[in-house]
Write an enzyme that holds these catalytic residues in place. Structure first.
Site, PDB file in Angstrom:
ATOM      1  N   ASN A  66     -11.173  -2.667  -5.055  1.00 16.95           N
ATOM      2  CA  ASN A  66     -10.510  -1.398  -5.885  1.00 16.95           C
ATOM      3  C   ASN A  66     -11.116  -1.022  -7.585  1.00 16.95           C
ATOM      4  O   ASN A  66     -10.621  -0.171  -7.924  1.00 16.95           O
ATOM      5  CB  ASN A  66      -8.854  -1.898  -6.179  1.00 16.95           C
ATOM      6  CG  ASN A  66      -8.136  -2.033  -4.946  1.00 16.95           C
ATOM      7  OD1 ASN A  66      -7.047  -2.465  -4.702  1.00 16.95           O
ATOM      8  ND2 ASN A  66      -8.241  -0.843  -3.961  1.00 16.95           N
ATOM      9  N   TRP A  67     -12.151  -1.943  -7.894  1.00 16.50           N
ATOM     10  CA  TRP A  67     -12.798  -1.577  -9.131  1.00 16.50           C
ATOM     11  C   TRP A  67     -13.386  -0.265  -8.825  1.00 16.50           C
ATOM     12  O   TRP A  67     -13.837   0.510  -9.960  1.00 16.50           O
ATOM     13  CB  TRP A  67     -13.751  -2.659  -9.360  1.00 16.50           C
ATOM     14  CG  TRP A  67     -13.309  -3.829  -9.640  1.00 16.50           C
ATOM     15  CD1 TRP A  67     -13.375  -5.342  -8.960  1.00 16.50           C
ATOM     16  CD2 TRP A  67     -12.760  -4.406 -10.816  1.00 16.50           C
ATOM     17  NE1 TRP A  67     -12.824  -6.190  -9.596  1.00 16.50           N
ATOM     18  CE2 TRP A  67     -12.240  -5.707 -10.742  1.00 16.50           C
ATOM     19  CE3 TRP A  67     -12.091  -3.791 -11.983  1.00 16.50           C
ATOM     20  CZ2 TRP A  67     -11.612  -6.392 -11.756  1.00 16.50           C
ATOM     21  CZ3 TRP A  67     -11.514  -4.446 -13.032  1.00 16.50           C
ATOM     22  CH2 TRP A  67     -11.287  -5.797 -12.824  1.00 16.50           C
ATOM     23  N   GLU A 119       1.532 -13.172  12.591  1.00 15.87           N
ATOM     24  CA  GLU A 119       2.104 -11.966  13.204  1.00 15.87           C
ATOM     25  C   GLU A 119       2.053 -10.694  12.424  1.00 15.87           C
ATOM     26  O   GLU A 119       2.065 -10.701  11.192  1.00 15.87           O
ATOM     27  CB  GLU A 119       3.591 -12.230  13.563  1.00 15.87           C
ATOM     28  CG  GLU A 119       3.825 -13.378  14.627  1.00 15.87           C
ATOM     29  CD  GLU A 119       3.180 -13.092  15.964  1.00 15.87           C
ATOM     30  OE1 GLU A 119       3.258 -11.989  16.452  1.00 15.87           O
ATOM     31  OE2 GLU A 119       2.751 -14.098  16.498  1.00 15.87           O
ATOM     32  N   ASP A 133       0.967  -1.182   0.036  1.00 13.61           N
ATOM     33  CA  ASP A 133      -0.160  -0.007   0.052  1.00 13.61           C
ATOM     34  C   ASP A 133       0.791   1.276   0.009  1.00 13.61           C
ATOM     35  O   ASP A 133       2.114   1.119   0.533  1.00 13.61           O
ATOM     36  CB  ASP A 133      -0.961  -0.041   1.310  1.00 13.61           C
ATOM     37  CG  ASP A 133      -2.058   1.120   1.172  1.00 13.61           C
ATOM     38  OD1 ASP A 133      -2.420   1.381  -0.123  1.00 13.61           O
ATOM     39  OD2 ASP A 133      -2.709   1.415   2.068  1.00 13.61           O
ATOM     40  N   ASN A 135       1.197   3.661  -2.999  1.00 10.61           N
ATOM     41  CA  ASN A 135       1.747   3.884  -4.502  1.00 10.61           C
ATOM     42  C   ASN A 135       1.104   5.319  -4.746  1.00 10.61           C
ATOM     43  O   ASN A 135       1.914   6.220  -5.159  1.00 10.61           O
ATOM     44  CB  ASN A 135       1.319   2.935  -5.359  1.00 10.61           C
ATOM     45  CG  ASN A 135       1.894   1.558  -5.306  1.00 10.61           C
ATOM     46  OD1 ASN A 135       2.984   1.265  -4.603  1.00 10.61           O
ATOM     47  ND2 ASN A 135       1.185   0.500  -6.019  1.00 10.61           N
ATOM     48  N   SER A 182     -11.036  -6.661  -4.403  1.00 13.80           N
ATOM     49  CA  SER A 182     -12.542  -6.671  -4.879  1.00 13.80           C
ATOM     50  C   SER A 182     -12.762  -5.230  -5.003  1.00 13.80           C
ATOM     51  O   SER A 182     -13.966  -4.968  -5.913  1.00 13.80           O
ATOM     52  CB  SER A 182     -13.357  -7.600  -4.157  1.00 13.80           C
ATOM     53  OG  SER A 182     -12.820  -8.703  -3.924  1.00 13.80           O
ATOM     54  N   ARG A 193     -12.141   2.619  -7.816  1.00 10.69           N
ATOM     55  CA  ARG A 193     -11.382   3.551  -8.173  1.00 10.69           C
ATOM     56  C   ARG A 193     -11.628   4.265  -9.475  1.00 10.69           C
ATOM     57  O   ARG A 193     -12.341   3.693 -10.262  1.00 10.69           O
ATOM     58  CB  ARG A 193      -9.841   3.030  -8.127  1.00 10.69           C
ATOM     59  CG  ARG A 193      -9.668   2.929  -6.768  1.00 10.69           C
ATOM     60  CD  ARG A 193      -8.123   2.528  -6.675  1.00 10.69           C
ATOM     61  NE  ARG A 193      -7.936   2.036  -5.196  1.00 10.69           N
ATOM     62  CZ  ARG A 193      -6.579   2.324  -4.554  1.00 10.69           C
ATOM     63  NH1 ARG A 193      -5.667   2.588  -5.466  1.00 10.69           N
ATOM     64  NH2 ARG A 193      -6.264   2.086  -3.421  1.00 10.69           N
TER      65      ARG A 193
HETATM   66  C1  IPE Z   1      -5.623  -2.770  -0.086  1.00  4.61           C
HETATM   67  O1  IPE Z   1      -5.182  -1.194  -0.240  1.00  4.61           O
HETATM   68  C2  IPE Z   1      -5.405  -3.312  -1.433  1.00  4.61           C
HETATM   69  C3  IPE Z   1      -4.210  -3.556  -2.020  1.00  4.61           C
HETATM   70  C4  IPE Z   1      -3.064  -3.229  -1.550  1.00  4.61           C
HETATM   71  C5  IPE Z   1      -4.186  -3.986  -3.222  1.00  4.61           C
HETATM   72  P1  IPE Z   1      -6.392  -0.219  -0.399  1.00  4.61           P
HETATM   73  O2  IPE Z   1      -5.565   0.870  -0.523  1.00  4.61           O
HETATM   74  O3  IPE Z   1      -7.155  -0.760  -1.386  1.00  4.61           O
HETATM   75  O4  IPE Z   1      -6.869  -0.294   0.857  1.00  4.61           O
HETATM   76  P2  IPE Z   1      -7.828   0.511   1.991  1.00  4.61           P
HETATM   77  O5  IPE Z   1      -8.865   1.298   1.214  1.00  4.61           O
HETATM   78  O6  IPE Z   1      -7.097   2.112   2.206  1.00  4.61           O
HETATM   79  O7  IPE Z   1      -8.321  -0.097   3.045  1.00  4.61           O
HETATM   80  C1  IPE Z   2      -1.727   0.315  -3.259  1.00  7.00           C
HETATM   81  O1  IPE Z   2      -1.456   1.678  -3.305  1.00  7.00           O
HETATM   82  C2  IPE Z   2      -2.108  -0.308  -4.581  1.00  7.00           C
HETATM   83  C3  IPE Z   2      -3.310  -0.893  -4.789  1.00  7.00           C
HETATM   84  C4  IPE Z   2      -4.323  -0.763  -4.212  1.00  7.00           C
HETATM   85  C5  IPE Z   2      -3.616  -1.377  -6.299  1.00  7.00           C
HETATM   86  P1  IPE Z   2      -2.621   2.712  -3.373  1.00  7.00           P
HETATM   87  O2  IPE Z   2      -2.995   2.920  -4.585  1.00  7.00           O
HETATM   88  O3  IPE Z   2      -3.655   2.056  -2.536  1.00  7.00           O
HETATM   89  O4  IPE Z   2      -1.945   3.823  -2.568  1.00  7.00           O
HETATM   90  P2  IPE Z   2      -2.596   4.882  -1.525  1.00  7.00           P
HETATM   91  O5  IPE Z   2      -3.015   4.065  -0.388  1.00  7.00           O
HETATM   92  O6  IPE Z   2      -3.334   5.419  -2.277  1.00  7.00           O
HETATM   93  O7  IPE Z   2      -1.253   5.813  -1.387  1.00  7.00           O
HETATM   94 MG    MG Z   3      -4.161   2.443  -0.312  1.00  7.55          MG
END
Ligand code: IPE
Ligand code: IPE
Ligand code: MG
Length: 247
Positions: free
Chosen positions: A68-69, A207, A20, A22, A66, A71
């Site tokens: 992340n769609w 852990e 997480d 990016n 599931s 976005r």
């Molecule tokens: C969890 O990260 C999913 C992945 C890293 C693929 P998210 O960024 O989607 O999680 P939330 O929304 O902050 O809980």
């Molecule tokens: C994790 O990074 C990658 C995916 C969820 C695909 P994010 O895209 O969630 O990055 P932040 O949390 O918005 O910084």
């Molecule tokens: Mg994230």
């Protein structure tokens, strides 16, 4: 046990990571979030090499949930094409390093091109045995438990399973990671302290290690910290410290 084998016994067999941060990494640089995802692929390559070298035998990476769609569509499509191109580019490296890749999650929503590339990478690496790399894509812990429950329900319906006898092992045997030991160490980068619908069933006694480092900055130093921190833990699985210490 001779003491020389004790040091290796604290290497986790299975490490599971929520990659997480990016988007924030890119935004801090006034760049689009998708730039962070591209940088994230490099961090992913380094992490795979590091944990394989450390002697971890199963590495499970959360790449797309599931949820992340939901976005923005251009971010979703960049992520989907990054999956294809990084598999095209990096399957050779996996083969060279003896790493087997498997995808867990619902593939039905992916493009034909991505499904074909996943199948190709999986079959080209199927016989590798240095480490198994599980990529969780379109994965959700609730989805996983639900699809396992549906398989059990259909066995009950066709009379091949007695509902009274269903055990935790039976349910686990129908999850996506059936046959893989539960994660010993869970890592989440990016500062949030939550599970975000990752491996809900399998994390029961894992852990947990959280770091503020954003995924593109996840360095060997922090990777090593995750292992050192794991070494310092006493896993009790419900027993007392004395019972475990005497073990
Ligand atoms: C969890 O990260 C999913 C992945 C890293 C693929 P998210 O960024 O989607 O999680 P939330 O929304 O902050 O809980
Ligand atoms: C994790 O990074 C990658 C995916 C969820 C695909 P994010 O895209 O969630 O990055 P932040 O949390 O918005 O910084
Ligand atoms: Mg994230």
């Amino acid at each position: 046990m001779p003491s020389s084998t004790e040091a290796t016994s604290v290497i986790p067999k299975h490490v599971a990571i929520i990659m997480d941060g990016n988007g924030r990494w890119a935004q801090q640089r006034k760049m689009p979030r998708t730039y962070g995802h591209k940088k994230g692929v490099e961090a992913t390559r380094k992490a795979i090499a590091f944990y394989a070298r450390a002697g971890v035998s199963h590495l499970t990476l959360f790449a797309f949930s599931s949820e992340n769609w939901n976005r923005p569509s251009e971010e979703v499509s960049t992520l989907m094409s990054l999956f294809v191109t990084s598999l095209e580019k990096n399957t050779g490296e996996l083969i060279k390093n003896g790493i087997r890749i498997r995808f867990i999650g619902n593939r039905a929503a992916f493009s034909n091109k991505l499904v074909k590339q996943i199948e190709k990478s999986e079959s080209q690496t199927a016989d590798n045995n240095v480490m198994t790399l599980n990529i969780a894509a379109n994965y959700g812990g609730q989805w996983d438990i639900l699809q396992a429950a549906k398989q059990l329900a259909s066995k009950v319906k066709n009379n091949s399973l007695d509902p009274e006898t269903i055990s935790e092992q039976d349910l686990a045997a129908h999850l996506s990671l059936a046959g893989t030991p539960d994660p010993d160490l869970f890592i989440r980068t990016g500062g949030e302290q939550r599970i975000s619908n990752f491996l809900l069933w399998q994390l029961a006694y894992t852990e947990l290690f959280f770091t503020d480092t954003l995924w593109p900055d996840f360095s060997e130093l922090v990777m090593q910290q995750s292992l050192d921190n794991y070494t310092s833990r006493q896993r009790r699985f419900g027993k007392t410290a004395e019972q475990v210490g005497a073990g």
